[in-house]
Each structure stands twice: as C-alpha cells, then as structure tokens.
Design an enzyme around this catalytic site. Sequence first.
Site, PDB file in Angstrom:
ATOM      1  N   GLU A 452      40.591  59.210 -17.159  1.00  0.00           N
ATOM      2  CA  GLU A 452      41.758  58.838 -16.200  1.00  0.00           C
ATOM      3  C   GLU A 452      41.070  57.438 -15.260  1.00  0.00           C
ATOM      4  O   GLU A 452      41.487  57.467 -13.999  1.00  0.00           O
ATOM      5  CB  GLU A 452      42.444  59.965 -15.450  1.00  0.00           C
ATOM      6  N   GLU A 527      43.543  67.143 -21.751  1.00  0.00           N
ATOM      7  CA  GLU A 527      43.656  67.897 -20.421  1.00  0.00           C
ATOM      8  C   GLU A 527      44.985  68.499 -20.385  1.00  0.00           C
ATOM      9  O   GLU A 527      45.889  67.697 -20.372  1.00  0.00           O
ATOM     10  CB  GLU A 527      43.305  66.933 -19.064  1.00  0.00           C
TER      11      GLU A 527
HETATM   12  C1  GAL Z   1      43.943  65.343 -13.541  1.00  0.00           C
HETATM   13  C2  GAL Z   1      42.335  65.120 -13.473  1.00  0.00           C
HETATM   14  C3  GAL Z   1      41.581  66.301 -12.923  1.00  0.00           C
HETATM   15  C4  GAL Z   1      42.316  66.824 -11.961  1.00  0.00           C
HETATM   16  C5  GAL Z   1      43.663  67.568 -12.517  1.00  0.00           C
HETATM   17  C6  GAL Z   1      44.481  68.236 -11.511  1.00  0.00           C
HETATM   18  O1  GAL Z   1      44.596  64.474 -13.552  1.00  0.00           O
HETATM   19  O2  GAL Z   1      41.734  64.386 -14.392  1.00  0.00           O
HETATM   20  O3  GAL Z   1      40.319  65.824 -12.517  1.00  0.00           O
HETATM   21  O4  GAL Z   1      42.309  66.097 -10.775  1.00  0.00           O
HETATM   22  O5  GAL Z   1      44.372  66.179 -12.682  1.00  0.00           O
HETATM   23  O6  GAL Z   1      45.624  68.524 -11.963  1.00  0.00           O
END
Ligand code: GAL
Length: 859
Positions: A452, A527
């Site tokens: 990100e 993710e």
């Molecule tokens: C994502 C990020 C993670 C964490 C997560 C929480 O966007 O890559 O590091 O912050 O959100 O939902």
Amino acid sequence: MNDDDLVRGLRILTALYMIFLNKLKKQCLRQSLLLLCVLTLSNVYAQDRQVDVLRDGWRFYRLEKNDGEQGFSNRDFDDKAWRTLSVPHDWGVEKGFDVSLENNTGLLHWKGIGWYRKDLDIGAEDKGKRIAIEFDGAMANAQVYLNGKLVGEWPYGYTSFSFDLNPYVDFGGKNKLAVRLDTESFDSRWYPGAGIYRNVRLVKTNPVHVVYNGVFVTTPVIDEKNGKVSLRADIRNGNNAYGKITAKVKVYALDENDRRTPVESKFADVTVGVPAKGDHTLRLDGVVSKPKLWSIETPNRYLAELDLYDGDRLVDQYSTSFGFRTIDFTPRDGFYLNGKRVQIKGVCNHHDLGPLGSAFYVEAAKRQLVIMKEMGLNALRTSHNPPAPEILDLCDKMGIIVQVEAFDTWRKGKKKNDYNLAFNGWHMMDLEAMIKRDRNHPSVVMWSNGNEMPDQWDLALGKSLYTVAKSLDPTRPISLGCNWGNTAINGFQKESTDVYGLNYRTSFYEKTLNKEENKQKGLLASETSSTLSTRGEYFFPVKFGTSKQLREINDNFQISGYDVTYPGWGNTPDLQFRLLEKYPAIYGEFVWTGFDYLGEPTPYNHDMTNLLNFRDKKKRERLKKQLEELGKIEVPSRSSYFGIVDLCGFKKDRYYMYQSQWRPELPMAHILPHWNWPGRKGKVTPVHVYTSGDEAELFLNGRSLGRQKVKAGEYRLQWNDVTYSPGTLKVVAYKDGKKWAEDVVRTTGKARKIRLTKDVYPVNGENELCFVTVDLTDSRGRFVADADNALEFSVSDGAEIIASDNGDPTSLIAFKETKRPAFNGKCLIIVKLDKNRASGQKTVLRVKGTGVGCASIAL
Ligand code: GAL
C-alpha cells in the site's frame, strides 16, 4: 567425541598455548613455537568457519532525557553501571504501557536511544582471519562501532546486515563492540520494537571464503530420477597473493532436527584462479538422484555444503539448505506447487510475538505457526517487512509457503518519519539484503516489493524495484500489496508485478481479471477481511456491518466476538470466501491477521491514523467525535482486534470458521457464544455455528431448535431467535447425512479452580520456553468463559517468568508483571528455563487466584 567437541577442545588448547607463548621472553623461541603451532593446527583451523552467536553478556544503557553519549563507543569507556542482559532484547516493552503514548504503536515506550556494548573474543591466533559481525535485524538506525571507530550504519530495522571488522580489530587485545540504536527518529504504523531484537553473530573465516549470503541454489530441472542443482557462490580471495581455488559440493538430506544424511549426488569440482584481494562468482552444477520434493504435506529439505580449497587446503565450508519444488502462478488457473493446484490459505502477521514484544524467540514463532497450521493455514505473508531468518527455516520445515515482503513505504511515507526518509539511499541495499538472504528457502514462493505504498502511481519506481528484485532472483514472481484498485487497470501492475496483489478492494476483482492487458497476469487477494473481534466478548443485538455504524464503539473498548464487524475497507471472512469461490482464478488470500499484534487497535485508534482511512468523511467525523466523547481520550486499547487468535494465541471464534473451510476433511463443529448469560434470561441470544459438515441441528436443554443445511455461499449456520435459558446448548453436525461432529457449551457455575496446561515447541530437539495456559473452571472442572478472577504466579528456581498476558487488548498491565486477572476465563504465562539449571532439578510454576485456589505444574 564429535567433530565440534574436537575443534572446541583444540581451540581451548590453542588459547592456553598462546598464553604460554606470550609469557615466553625469548622472541626467537616464541616465533618458532608459534610457527609449529600454526602448522600443527592448520588443518583444523584451515577449514574453520567459526560462528559464535552473541547472546549473553551484553551491557545496555537506554538514554534518559538530557543524557550525553560521550565516549559510549570507546574501548575503555566504563560501562559497569550499565545493565547486563542477553540479546535478542526489546527495550520497548520493558517499561509497560502509558495511555499518553500513541496507541497505534501499542502505548509502549519504544522510542529512544539505546546503546549495547560487548567484549569480542578475538585472539592473537585469529590474526590473518577475516572477522565479521552479522545482525539479523536491529531496531533501528544502527551504528556499529569497534574500539571507538564507526564500522558501519544500517537504518532499516528489519533487514539483515554484516560488517567487516578487520580494519578495527586488535588481535589478541581487547575488542569492544558498541552498537547505538535510535528509534527516536522514526515512526511506525504498528509496534516496531526497539533494540537488538534478533540474533547477532561473530563470524571468523579464512581470507579465502564465501561472502555473506553469497550462495544461491536453484533447481532448474526436476524429474523422478534426477534433480539438477545449480549453485552460484560469491567468493573472495582476501590474500595478498593470487590463489588457485577449488570448490566442491556435497549434498545431504535434512531431517526436521537438521540432522544430515548424505545422498547420492554428482557435482563436478570447479577450480578457478582469483587475483589477490579479488572476488569471483563460482558456478557449480550437479544432480541429486531421486530427489524428494518439498511440498506442503512432505516438506523434504536438503543441504548443500560448499567446500573451498586454497590449493589443496580446505579453507571454508559453507552450508545452505534448499528444496526441490516447482511453482507456477498461472494467469487464470491458480497457483501450482509441483504441478498440483494449491489454493493459498494464508495470513498476514506482524513480527511481534505478543507479550514477548519484538524480541525474537524461535520457539514462540514456532508456536504461532503451529497454531495457524492447526487451523489449516498453508501460507504466510510477512507483512510488511522481512522476517527473522528462523521463521523461514520453520516454514521450510513445516511446509508453509511464504510471501516475503520488503517495505510498507517507498518514497512517500505514511507517517512523519517513515522508512521513506531512508528509501532513496538504502532501498536497493535493503531489497538485496532480503532476497540474497532468503532466496534458497523452498518455502519462499514470491517476493512482495511493498504494501500500500502512497506512491503506487509511480510507474518508473515500481518498475525499477521489479527489475532489481528480478535480477537477484529470476526464479520467483514479484508481487505488491496494492490498495488502489486503479493500479490494477492503469498499467502500474503490468511492469511492476508478476503476481498482482490487491488488498481488500474486492469490487476491482472482476475488472482486474477482465482487463485485456492483465490476461497474462494472475491476481492475489494479498490482504483480506480485517474482521474485528475480541475473544469471548459478545454484544447484542447481533448485526453484520462495518464499525462504520459504530455501534461497536462502546465504553469497554471491545468488539463483538460474533465476527460481524469490520472497518470500512474490510469485510467478513464469509464474504471473502464467497468472492474467492466466485473468482477461482485468484490464487487465494492472506487474511489480515493471523495473530493480534501490538498497536493499531482499529477502530479505537487514539492518534486517528487509521480513522483517517475511513474514506467517508461523515463517517470519519462521527467516529472521531464518538471517540473523543469516550474518555477524552484515554483510550486504553493497545493491541489489535484483527487477529484470528488473540495476542496470547488463544483462539477467537473466527478460528473455527477458517478451520471449517481450510480443513474440510476435519470433522468439526463450533458454537458461539458461550452460555453464561445471567442477565439475558428470556432474551433473544443468537447462536452461530461453524462446521465442516453440511448440515447441523441445535439443541437447547435437549430440545431441538431446528436442523439447518449449509447453503451455497454460506459459511456459518445461524439460529437467530434463540431465547436464552441456562443449561446445555449442543450442536450435532452432519455430512452426507451421517453424523460428523458435535460441540457443546454449558452454563457453568462460578470460577472455583485453576487448570494449567503446558505447551512446548522445541526446535532441533531443544526447548527453553514453556507456554502455560491458565483456564478457570467451575467446581466441576468446566471452563468458565466469562471469568476474570485476579491471578498471581511464581516459579521455583531454575526458571524465570518472562511474560504473561490474557488477550485483553485494553489491559495496561505490563507483560513482565506476575499478577493479572484472567480475561474471559484465560491467561498465558511464558516461562524461560535456565539452561544452566541442575540436571534433574524440578521446576514448578504456581498460580493462585482470588476465589479459585491455587494450582501448580512441573515445567
Ligand atoms: C491495511 C494495511 C495493514 C493494516 C490493515 C488494517 O490497509 O495494509 O497494514 O493497516 O489495513 O485493516
């Protein structure tokens, strides 16, 4: 006596002999005896690569405000008043929590400047050797000194590095290593820890040697009869004369305890001429007969040992483990390991080890992986940085595939002093450090160049990182965790990834897959979910939704364990399963997260970092206001709610939802919530069930509440109108019409007893840590799921309680305390056994608690 003992014995003899020689007055006699000694021992020393892990006997000082650092690096600085400790060490968890600190980094005192000092054992007999110091990771901005001279600097706390100490060494004299670490001047989105938190090694080699992380093993062709092995080794001739160097390779099979058995292999020896002070890259090709493949089910490993000869003297032996396996990320037909389709069932984890902070303990890391594997996990994403190297050894041994990730930011930071400040000067070296260290692991199946990144629009940058990574390892695909759906369709993905990873952004799955120019590129759900919950907490009424509606924000700062809550950018595991079924081309998912971690307690982010992620402005404002009203703003939350298990590794209900999908062959059923609701008599109390069966019937006190079928696209069964009455709630699950599994929860009496269970996770047959789970039970031995009795623990001689916790993300009791209440019936105590304790000595942990008596367990 084995070879190691022999070498150790000879080393001691040599040291004694040297002392004797130094005492001899006559110079000529001294020199001839020295020569004799060198000649006699040259065969032993010649082949010596001496590696000492520097664990004990470090002096440590953490700077207080206004302290000077005058002379701290000097050889003769008096550090007697400093603390003595062992590394790995994390100073950030030691002082406990402070609500005035940032809760995205865990309300912990990790910021500051710390110094470590240690004597290095470098004798006169080492003269002529090459002396190096290796750090697996030091948090952060390391400056390494020897005898008062700056040897080198390394800003990024997550990558490994090595420095040559030779120009500063006093052979046979006093050698003082000093390391300055500075976490003051960097920020993080999660708890990074602070200190020398991974292993450090002193490495002595001959002038002709294999360089740091200098061996790259690939297996270009594999069939049943033969596995081709190609080994590239960067070697150095540190002598002042041209050298004729011969290299030979031996291959062994490794068992899970790293014991070697020679295997049938053929390698042609290679001899090269290397000029004085010159470098060379050797290439050795060979075959291993009937190679056993490395796979998730049978993680067979091999070891390549490279022997270097200077003339006919053996001068270095360098070993690296590897495996035979093929990987294929097909554009539209998923991921193949050894020709077999494998759905990636993975989690993202941060590097901290919960109550142990970030200090690396291999057994604690193994425990995390064992808990995850039992759930059915087959993959790990080391978000968002390179891990301790031992994690990859564990994954090799346990059959877990890994995506190793490099960065959380590139040129644009997410916080004020992010890695972006070091990026321009260091990212090439960091990327190289990551790939060169880890590219022989069969478990590593892809690299991620970042997560990100706010500059994920920067095509040129994306491409340049891609090109560097690819040049260091052409055998694995490069990925990224992007969170702007547009990067999937605007060309960014094309030249900066082989496997395009999309974090969340599920509405872009279809567009990404359909885009013409992506037809040759696969998609990874890098993710997913970010479902939020606290173990054992349940709120009513039960409604699915984002923490947007914010009914979840409440004055106990917990989140319902019904697994129905997620931030605006996330979703439930159910929805994610549905999407992955709908788009089978997607390689699979990495859930955010396997374990709860220190910091980032979304949605109770005290410093608002993550609140700002809520794109909807109104929602953001409302959340902000609500948080402010709740305690102005003494938000106690210090660890995340994202984990499938809590900070102690205790399973939240969600664990069983993943298990039901990831291990469909395992007969299991799991009921939630617990059934101790004295205040809910007559009230509607929904019951959810996770099962690997296809049907289930629920009974309350023997009365059927109905039998339900698991519908396509549904991953939990729900009985939403159950009226609470105390007693026994039982589910019987069926598969193909046959009884498959059952689960029962009961209304219990008050907590009256303590039950202790010990778990150990030995690595290579050795274990130092014991993980003791405290369960509170009623007088009939039944687990009391809402008990919070105060507990106190102590351990007899021969062991030390190094940490404890209860999984409550709002608990502000320091991890080192030996008093803490149970949280929803449970508590974890981590005990370190003293390796020097008398053999046969009984070590006992005692736990007593208010109203629950006491219990003890032999460790
Ligand atoms: C994502 C990020 C993670 C964490 C997560 C929480 O966007 O890559 O590091 O912050 O959100 O939902």
